[in-house]
Structures are given as structure tokens and as C-alpha cells.
Motif scaffolding. Structure first.
Motif, PDB file in Angstrom:
ATOM      1  N   ASP A 140       0.841  -1.193   0.000  1.00 44.23           N
ATOM      2  CA  ASP A 140       0.000   0.000   0.000  1.00 44.23           C
ATOM      3  C   ASP A 140       0.880   1.248   0.000  1.00 44.23           C
ATOM      4  N   ARG A 141       0.227   2.391  -0.207  1.00 45.42           N
ATOM      5  CA  ARG A 141       0.954   3.654  -0.191  1.00 45.42           C
ATOM      6  C   ARG A 141       0.208   4.649   0.679  1.00 45.42           C
ATOM      7  N   LEU A 142       0.943   5.489   1.380  1.00 51.01           N
ATOM      8  CA  LEU A 142       0.339   6.519   2.211  1.00 51.01           C
ATOM      9  C   LEU A 142       0.770   7.874   1.673  1.00 51.01           C
ATOM     10  N   HIS A 143      -0.116   8.824   1.708  1.00 47.33           N
ATOM     11  CA  HIS A 143       0.250  10.183   1.337  1.00 47.33           C
ATOM     12  C   HIS A 143       0.216  11.030   2.593  1.00 47.33           C
ATOM     13  N   VAL A 144       1.372  11.440   3.049  1.00 50.32           N
ATOM     14  CA  VAL A 144       1.455  12.138   4.327  1.00 50.32           C
ATOM     15  C   VAL A 144       2.377  13.346   4.220  1.00 50.32           C
ATOM     16  N   ALA A 145       2.331  14.180   5.222  1.00 56.44           N
ATOM     17  CA  ALA A 145       3.259  15.308   5.284  1.00 56.44           C
ATOM     18  C   ALA A 145       4.673  14.765   5.490  1.00 56.44           C
ATOM     19  N   PRO A 146       5.673  15.456   4.935  1.00 53.99           N
ATOM     20  CA  PRO A 146       7.042  14.928   4.996  1.00 53.99           C
ATOM     21  C   PRO A 146       7.554  14.760   6.424  1.00 53.99           C
ATOM     22  N   ASP A 147       6.997  15.529   7.357  1.00 54.32           N
ATOM     23  CA  ASP A 147       7.567  15.448   8.704  1.00 54.32           C
ATOM     24  C   ASP A 147       6.746  14.550   9.638  1.00 54.32           C
ATOM     25  N   THR A 148       5.915  13.701   9.065  1.00 50.68           N
ATOM     26  CA  THR A 148       5.141  12.765   9.887  1.00 50.68           C
ATOM     27  C   THR A 148       6.086  11.880  10.703  1.00 50.68           C
ATOM     28  N   SER A 149       5.769  11.716  11.980  1.00 48.84           N
ATOM     29  CA  SER A 149       6.674  10.960  12.854  1.00 48.84           C
ATOM     30  C   SER A 149       6.617   9.463  12.557  1.00 48.84           C
ATOM     31  N   ASP A 150       7.645   8.762  12.993  1.00 47.28           N
ATOM     32  CA  ASP A 150       7.737   7.323  12.775  1.00 47.28           C
ATOM     33  C   ASP A 150       6.529   6.605  13.353  1.00 47.28           C
ATOM     34  N   GLU A 151       6.175   6.981  14.603  1.00 48.98           N
ATOM     35  CA  GLU A 151       5.081   6.298  15.287  1.00 48.98           C
ATOM     36  C   GLU A 151       3.785   6.464  14.494  1.00 48.98           C
ATOM     37  N   GLU A 152       3.571   7.694  14.059  1.00 52.35           N
ATOM     38  CA  GLU A 152       2.367   7.994  13.320  1.00 52.35           C
ATOM     39  C   GLU A 152       2.311   7.194  12.019  1.00 52.35           C
ATOM     40  N   LEU A 153       3.475   7.118  11.359  1.00 51.92           N
ATOM     41  CA  LEU A 153       3.563   6.374  10.104  1.00 51.92           C
ATOM     42  C   LEU A 153       3.188   4.921  10.309  1.00 51.92           C
ATOM     43  N   VAL A 154       3.739   4.330  11.355  1.00 51.98           N
ATOM     44  CA  VAL A 154       3.463   2.920  11.620  1.00 51.98           C
ATOM     45  C   VAL A 154       1.986   2.726  11.913  1.00 51.98           C
ATOM     46  N   ALA A 155       1.441   3.653  12.691  1.00 48.70           N
ATOM     47  CA  ALA A 155       0.023   3.552  13.047  1.00 48.70           C
ATOM     48  C   ALA A 155      -0.847   3.627  11.801  1.00 48.70           C
TER      49      ALA A 155
END
Length: 806
Positions: free
Chosen positions: A759-774
Motif C-alpha cells: 500500500d501507499r500513504l500520502h502524508v506530510a514529509p515530517d510525519t513521525s515514525d510512530e504515526e507512520l506505523v500507526a
RNA sequence: GCCGGGGUGGCGGAACGGGUGAGACGCGCCUGCCUUAAAAGCAGGUGUCCCUUCGUGGGGCGUGCGGGUUCGAGUCCCGCCCCCGGCCCCA
């Protein structure tokens, strides 16, 4: 919007730059300091033997891009140009054209200079030099006299390579496969009196100091090859019948006990003392052989001299042969022959039925004298070597030399392949050598006040075996500078490599008429920060120039040891994979293309073809492509100039793209010398800009594109810069990328399960690691692949990916 | 023989301290628009194979070859093959 007219725009700006003296760089005045760091950018100067070709287009455009880039980055940049106008190429060109060399050469120079101006290369022409001009070679003669005083220029009889076609001596370096590099004729060997520079005195320094320069490894390797250092020993053999000691050089002193015969090169000085018709006959036959034949000969030839050499380690009498597989100009011209451990000696021994005695034995192998054992194995030991038996070979070799040393019959020695540089030529078109031969006084230097010794005009300068200058009696006959009695001038001239050994110093103080240069000026600009040129000059020119600088440094004339701090070697321009060259007859000149497509398109093209330090294939379609790009830039930027509002950029995606372009181009040009990819980056920016030319960001993007492409396409950039409402782009500071705007608004982060993208996520470049994993864990697709289980390990690369490993 | 540099689409080449889907940018080619037509220009497509309910759908294989390390390799390691360049009777 008016049509893009390359010719009109380019001549307009070339005139503006000339009127503004835009690229003239004075030396700092005495007592003043320029706060800017200096940068000396130099390309190898051309031989004016014809017109410019695409190879020149490449080298000079590289230098120009770097020059313009560095100037806008706050450096004080020296970028001079001149002409290597003496020498065989120019003289042969004149012979073909049928005029005196001076006329054809100067005509060629004028033509080339026009082409160079037309290409828009930013040179400081106030420093121009031509090596055939008396104000240049005067100071070369002056330096020659200093070398002569120090014994670094001397005359000796030596076997030399003679080109029967060019009717001159050529340097060993100018011989390729036994043929003259210039004309292709087979060279002959002759014994002649020659002028030499004692470059061998500097062999070790030339080798060591390679570690201090920033050059491509391949170029350094070539120089190391050329210098050819090898460690070994010099061992003295006595020729019994002549009562003479003859040294030999060997890298294998460990094999001394295996010597079963002894060989002299046919040109060895002792050979003429051997009273044998057979030997004289052999030497004659060898002398008639071409160098190439001699090297290519499959069978070893030679002749027994009747003499014997005494092996100092064991007193054995070895038969002495004369054979042409031993070279006169390597080592001492004599060898101890160890057939068991040298393939060539083995071949000779086989042909002449000489004994083979193995003295080095690999571990766990029997002595085998039916083949030559030349390789090395761990644990090999000496055999058949008297008290040295059983020693490991390297140690045995050392002990053998030590023993001989104690007896005065040998020593550790280092041998270089590098030979002294023979620089005299029996040709007309070169700098005269300021020497007078006097019956009473011998070799007498011309007085400094008498310099320059002018090259006289002659009717017939064709080479005839004797130097053409020898025919000019009124020039040759002069009073001896020492005793005043009738004497004769040296009639040989200097090799053109002398001219190019110091031209980069003269640029620093080109109009000095009291000295070759002022030390302050030379020390300010040197060493050359970026030297650009072809690999073909990696050995000769670039070794000679290094030697020259080291000598001048030893004389206290300048304060550095290496002339070229960094070297960038450009690739060849090829046509159908064949190097573009006069010899191949596939030369394409830039003049025609500049006329048709404009200098800017041509400059862009030559650097867009590929990495400039690799070979690149010339195609006409690529020039058309670049012309298309320039027109596109023209159209898009004009549109922006006409409709986009001014004002601070809004930091939208287009502005961010512009900042990324600046960052990439700055790194590509400034650090990586990746000239092709910087162009791609600007193309990307222009592509995006063309979709939206209306906003403030568009104006900023247009200004960025123009500013960043300026080193490549300075004319159209200057014109567009003006249309965007600014002036004098060549003086504007190079744009700086705002790190805060380098990132895109959102990034795509890939979610992997066991390394597979799910899958792919579209997020802000400064999204934190924890948030990304979640976020990733929440994905349905990921859930499906995780199959309810938990990841044993989770890898997160911020802004790039999340990988669940089960 | 020794030394140096390379093998990525139809082509030139990107991917710059291992971090997505390789193939940026350009050439060539294909489709369309504009045009009476052409040129120029513009829009889109273009590694390969398979499935497809054809959907901005799904999957396999792909950076000279064979192994390996790693969650992950064009990139690092080992062993090969091929190409280009330099020095070579160098003792």
C-alpha cells in the motif's frame, strides 16, 4: 512575443560583455587583498593547426560552465586562453597549406579566436599568449639557461627514435607501436647527440607527489606506469676477458644462483670492444631492424661473444651473449639470465641449448626445470643456492644482496622506467635553444641580455635530416659569447612540450617583460584549481609540467610543488563509436552548428550528451533537441514576463520545485561535475512551469530556470533575465535553495510487508515514525497480508517507507 | 601478463553514504490536436510477459552471468563472462 533569434541575441550579449570587460580579471594590486577566494580554471590550450572540433567544444564548454558558476559563487576566477602554436602539428599544417608556418599559424589563431568568441566562452583575453611569439619563448630560453646552469639540461649521445618522414628525432613517448605518433611512419633507431632534461632526478618526487593531487585514479595510474619504479638490486659482474665490471639490475636477486648465462644489449658500450665478426654482423642486422619488429619477434636471437662473466656470488663463469631481447634503455642494458625463473631467458636458453637451474622451489613441489617458474607462491624457498638453501625466497634475496654489498659487488637499488626527456628537434618551427658552440670554449650559453634568440625567417623550412636552421649561415655564425672568436649557434629547436610546461604560469603575469613571471602573481593564482583536458596528455605533458614546476620550486621561483591541484579529464567525442579525430577523418566542427542553432544550443548539447568525463556519441538530432529546449525556454519565460505578477513567491509546489532545481544544479555543477544532470533538472522545472505561467511562483520559477541555465546558455539567459526586468545576470550571486522549501507538500510513503509493496500513504514529509506505523497498520491491504498476525519487526525510513517483517 | 575504467529499455543516459513502484531528462517511435497541407508547436503513450468483470484493475519477470549478506541490492561481498583504455621482451 517576438521570435527567438539566436544570432541576434548572441552577438548582442557578446558585445555587451566585451564592452563591460566582464571577464577580465586583474591581479590583486600590491598590498591589496581580494577577499574572495581565488580559483584558477584552465583548459589545455589548443594547437592552432586547423579549426576547432567538437572535442574543443566539450573541453572549453566544461571550463566555461565552471568559470561562470564559480564567478557567481563569489570566487575570483582566472580563466585565460592561449595557443600552443609552435611545433610539428603547426609546421606540418603549414607544409600542407604551402605557406610559411608563421602565416598559416597566425591565420589559424585568428580563425580559432573568432570561433571561441562566437561560442561565448568567458576568457580574460588580456592574458592571451601564443608560444611562437618572441615575448613568450624569450622567457622559455631564459628558463632553459637556468636549467642548464644547474646541470638539468645537458647534451649527450644517445640512441634515439628517428622519424624518417618528419625527418626529426621524436621522444620515446611519441612512438606508438614502433610508429611515429604524428605521421604513422615507422621510426628507426639512431645514435645522436641530443639535448636532455634530467627529469629522472625527479622520478621519485613525481611518484610521491601524486598522492597530494586530486586527479582521477586512472590518470595517476598512467603516470605511475610511466615512471615505472621497481625495487631490486644492482649486481656487479666482471667480464673476465675484458677486465671490466658490468652492473646489471635485477628485481630477483634471490635467483642469482640460477644465472646460467649473461646478455648484453646490442647497443651496449662494451659490445664494440668485442673483436668478433659474428658479433659485429649481428649488431648490424639488429640495428637495421625496426623497433616494432624487434619487439614482435617470436624467436629469440643472439650470438655468443666468446666472453665470460663471473657471477659474484659463486664465481661461476657464465657465457656472455649479445641479444636484442635485452633493451639498451632499460636498467643497465645488461642482464644476468636466469632461465628457470624468467620466461624470456628461458626461451633464449631453449633456443641456444643453455642449462636451466631452478633455485626457487614452491612449497610441496619438486624441482622442475622443464618450464620457467616465474610466479610467486607463499612459502617458496631457495634451493641450489649454497648457504642460502632453505631460506624463504624474499629473505634469501635480501641476504644475498647484503653479502654482495659487504664485498662491494652489489647493492639494493631502485630502477625507473622513466628516461631523461630528450627535447631537441631537428625542425624549424620551435623555440631556438640559446646555445653557441665554440671550438675553444665548448658549449657556451647565450647571455641573458641577448635573449630572445629570435627564430630567423627562412625560405625553405622543410626538414632534410639536418636542422633547417643550419642552412641560415648569417644566423648560425656568431662570435662566441665567452671568447669572441667565431662560433656557431645551436640549430636544433625545442620540443613543443617545453612550451606547454609553463604556459599556465605565464598567464598569471603574461605581459611581464623583465622576467618569465612575478612570483607573487604566480603564487597567488597557482596551483590550478581545476585543470581540464584529455587523457592523451596524461603522461607526457602532465609529467613534464610537473617536473618543470618542481625545478622552478627548487630554484625558489615559485612556492608550490604541483601545478594542477585537481584534474578533470574529459571524454572523447565519438562518431559511430569511433573517436572524432583528424586521423579518423570524421571531424565535425562547431562553427556550422553554432551558425545554424546558436552557441547556446551547442553548448547545452555537448554537455547533455552524457557525463563529460566519459566518451560521448555525437548526433545531430541531439543539437536539434537542445535548440528545441532553448526555444521552449524562450517561449515559456517570455509568457511569464508578460503575464505573471511580480512579488514574493507563494511557496507553492512550483516554487518548491524551483528550490529543488537550485539545490540539484548547485550540487551537480559545484561538487559532482555532473553537467548533464543539471540540465535535466532545469528541463524538469521548465516542463512544470509551462503548465502554469500565471502566478508569482511562476515568475520565481522562470527567474530560477534562467539563472541556473546561465552557465550553459549565457546569451539567452542574459536576454531573458533582462526581459524579466533585471540586469547583468553574469554578476548576480548564484541562487540559494531554501532548505525549508526543498520538501514537497506531501510525500508518498510505501508500506511493505516482508519487503513487498502492499500500500501507499500520502502524508506530510515530517510525519513521525510512530504515526507512520500507526497509519500503515490501519491499511486494509496491509491487514490482509499481515493476516491478523503481528510484525516481528518494523522498519521505518522516514518519508520513504514502512516495512513490516513477520 | 600487470594496472585502470565499464556492462541499466530501440538509443544517449538517470538513480550521488543499500530504502518504494528501476528507467529521471532527452532522442527515436506510436496515437491524437492544430493546419488546406507541411514545418513548428501542443496533449498523451512507449521495459517485458500474463490475467482482466478493461476500471485511475491485479500479478510475474527484469540493471552481463552464478552465488551470498540484508527486512530490503543496479548499489555491498565472493566467483565468473564480456567490452574499453594504459604499460609491456621493463630483467
Amino acid at each position: 512575443m517576438d521570435r527567438y533569434d539566436a544570432q541576434q541575441i548572441e552577438s548582442k550579449w557578446q558585445q555587451v560583455w566585451a564592452d563591460a570587460h566582464a571577464f577580465e580579471v586583474p591581479n590583486p594590486a600590491p598590498g591589496e587583498t581580494d577577499l574572495r577566494p581565488k580559483s584558477y580554471v584552465l583548459e589545455q590550450l589548443p594547437y592552432p593547426s586547423g579549426t576547432l572540433h567538437m572535442g574543443h567544444m566539450l573541453v572549453y564548454t566544461i571550463g566555461d560552465v565552471v568559470t561562470r558558476f564559480r564567478a557567481r559563487n563569489g570566487l575570483n576566477v582566472l580563466h585565460p586562453q592561449g595557443f600552443d602554436s609552435f611545433g610539428l602539428p603547426a609546421e606540418n599544417a603549414a607544409l600542407n597549406a604551402g605557406g610559411p608556418p608563421r602565416e598559416t599559424t597566425e591565420r589559424n589563431i585568428e580563425h580559432i579566436k573568432r570561433s571561441m568568441r562566437r561560442a561565448g566562452w568567458a576568457y580574460d583575453w588580456t592574458r592571451e599568449l601564443s608560444t611562437h611569439k618572441p615575448d613568450y619563448y624569450r622567457w622559455q630560453q631564459w628558463q632553459f639557461l637556468r636549467f642548464f646552469e644547474r646541470g638539468l639540461a645537458y647534451r649527450k649521445g644517445a640512441p634515439v627514435k628517428w622519424c624518417p618522414n618528419d625527418q626529426t628525432v621524436v621522444a620515446n613517448e611519441q612512438v606508438q607501436d614502433g610508429r611515429c605518433e604524428r605521421c604513422g611512419a615507422e621510426v628507426e633507431s639512431r645514435l645522436m647527440e641530443q639535448w636532455f632534461f634530467r627529469i629522472t632526478d625527479y622520478a621519485q618526487a613525481l611518484l610521491d607527489d601524486l598522492d597530494t593531487v586530486d586527479w582521477p585514479e586512472s590518470i595517476k595510474a598512467r603516470q605511475r606506469n610511466w615512471i615505472g619504479r621497481s625495487e631490486g638490486a644492482e649486481i656487479m659482474f666482471r667480464i673476465e676477458e675484458l677486465g671490466e665490471d658490468v652492473p646489471v639490475f635485477t628485481t630477483r636477486p634471490d635467483t642469482l644462483h640460477g644465472a646460467t648465462f649473461f646478455v648484453l644489449a646490442p647497443e651496449h658500450e662494451l659490445v664494440e670492444r668485442i673483436d668478433s665478426e659474428e658479433v659485429r654482423d649481428y649488431v648490424r642486422r639488429t640495428g637495421a631492424k625496426k623497433t616494432a619488429e624487434r619487439a614482435a619477434a617470436a624467436e629469440k636471437t643472439g650470438v655468443f661473444t666468446g666472453l665470460h662473466a663471473v657471477n659474484p656470488v659463486n664465481g661461476e663463469r657464465l657465457p656472455v651473449y649479445v641479444a636484442d631481447y635485452v633493451l639498451t634503455d632499460y636498467g643497465t642494458g645488461a642482464i644476468m639470465a636466469v632461465p628457470a625463473h624468467d620466461q624470456r631467458d628461458f626461451d633464449f636458453a631453449a633456443a641456444f641449448e643453455l642449462p636451466v637451474r631452478q633455485v626457487v622451489k614452491p612449497p610441496e613441489a619438486d624441482v622442475d626445470e622443464s618450464v620457467a617458474y616465474v610466479e610467486h607462491a607463499e612459502g617458496e624457498v631457495l634451493v641450489n643456492s649454497a648457504e642460502f638453501d632453505g631460506l624463504p625466497a624474499p629473505e634469501g634475496g635480501r641476504r644475498i644482496v647484503e653479502k654482495l654489498e659487504a664485498e662491494g659487488r652489489g647493492r639494493f637499488a631502485i630502477n625507473f622506467r622513466l628516461r631523461d626527456w630528450g627535447f631537441s628537434r631537428q625542425r624549424y618551427w620551435g623555440s631556438p635553444i640559446p646555445i653557441v658552440y665554440c671550438d675553444g670554449c665548448g658549449i657556451v650559453p647565450v647571455q641573458d641580455e641577448e635573449l630572445p634568440v629570435l627564430l630567423p625567417e627562412v625560405e625553405d623550412y622543410r626538414p632534410k635530416g639536418r636542422p633547417p636552421l643550419a642552412q641560415v649561415e648569417e644566423w648560425v655564425n656568431v662570435p662566441c659569447p665567452r671568447c669572441g672568436r667565431p662560433a656557431e649557434r645551436e640549430t636544433e629547436t625545442m620540443d613543443t612540450f617545453v612550451d606547454s610546461s609553463w604556459y599556465f604560469l605565464r598567464y598569471c603575469d603574461a605581459r611581464n617583460d623583465e622576467a618569465p613571471f612575478d612570483r607573487t602573481a604566480v603564487d597567488y593564482w597557482n596551483p590550478v584549481d581545476l585543470y581540464i583536458g584529455g587523457v592523451d596528455h596524461a603522461t607526457m605533458h602532465m609529467i613534464y609540467a610537473r617536473f618543470w614546476v618542481k625545478v622552478l620550486n627548487d630554484m625558489g621561483m615559485l612556492g608550490f610543488r604541483e601545478p594542477f591541484a585537481r584534474f578533470y579529464s574529459n571524454g572523447w567525442v565519438t562518431v559511430g563509436k569511433v573517436k572524432m579525430s583528424k586521423r579518423a577523418g570524421n571531424v565535425v566542427g562547431p562553427d556550422h552548428f553554432i551558425e545554424r542553432y546558436g552557441a547556446d544550443a551547442c553548448r547545452l548539447n555537448i554537455l547533455f550528451l552524457g557525463p563529460a568525463n566519459e566518451d560521448m556519441e555525437w548526433t545531430e538530432t541531439s543539437v536539434e533537441a537542445m535548440a528545441r529546449f532553448v526555444r521552449r525556454l524562450w517561449r515559456v519565460v517570455n509568457e511569464v514576463a508578460e503575464q505573471a505578477p511580480s512579488g514574493p513567491p507563494e511557496s507553492g509546489e512550483l516554487a518548491r520545485k524551483a528550490h529543488r532545481t537550485i539545490a540539484k544544479a548547485t550540487d551537480d555543477i559545484g561538487r559532482r561535475y555532473a553537467f548533464n544532470t543539471a540540465i535535466s533538472a532545469v528541463m524538469e522545472l521548465v516542463n512544470e512551469l509551462s503548465r502554469d505561467t500565471g502566478g508569482r511562483d511562476a515568475r520565481f520559477a522562470a527567474e530560477t530556470a534562467v539563472s541556473v541555465i546561465q552557465p550553459y546558455a549565457p546569451h539567452v539567459a542574459e536576454e531573458l533575465w533582462e526581459r524579466l526586468g533585471h540586469e547583468r545576470l553574469w554578476e548576480q550571486p548564484w541562487p540559494a535553495a531554501d532548505p525549508a522549501l526543498l520538501e514537497v507538500d506531501t510525500v508518498e510513503v510505501v508500506v511493505q510487508v516482508n519487503g513487498r509493496i502492499r500500500d501507499r500513504l500520502h502524508v506530510a514529509p515530517d510525519t513521525s515514525d510512530e504515526e507512520l506505523v500507526a497509519l500503515a497498520r490501519r491499511s486494509e491491504k496491509v491487514q490482509a497480508y499481515l493476516d491478523g498476525g503481528e510484525a516481528a519487526r518494523t522498519v521505518v525510513v522516514p518519508g520513504k517507507l514502512v516495512n513490516f517483517v513477520t
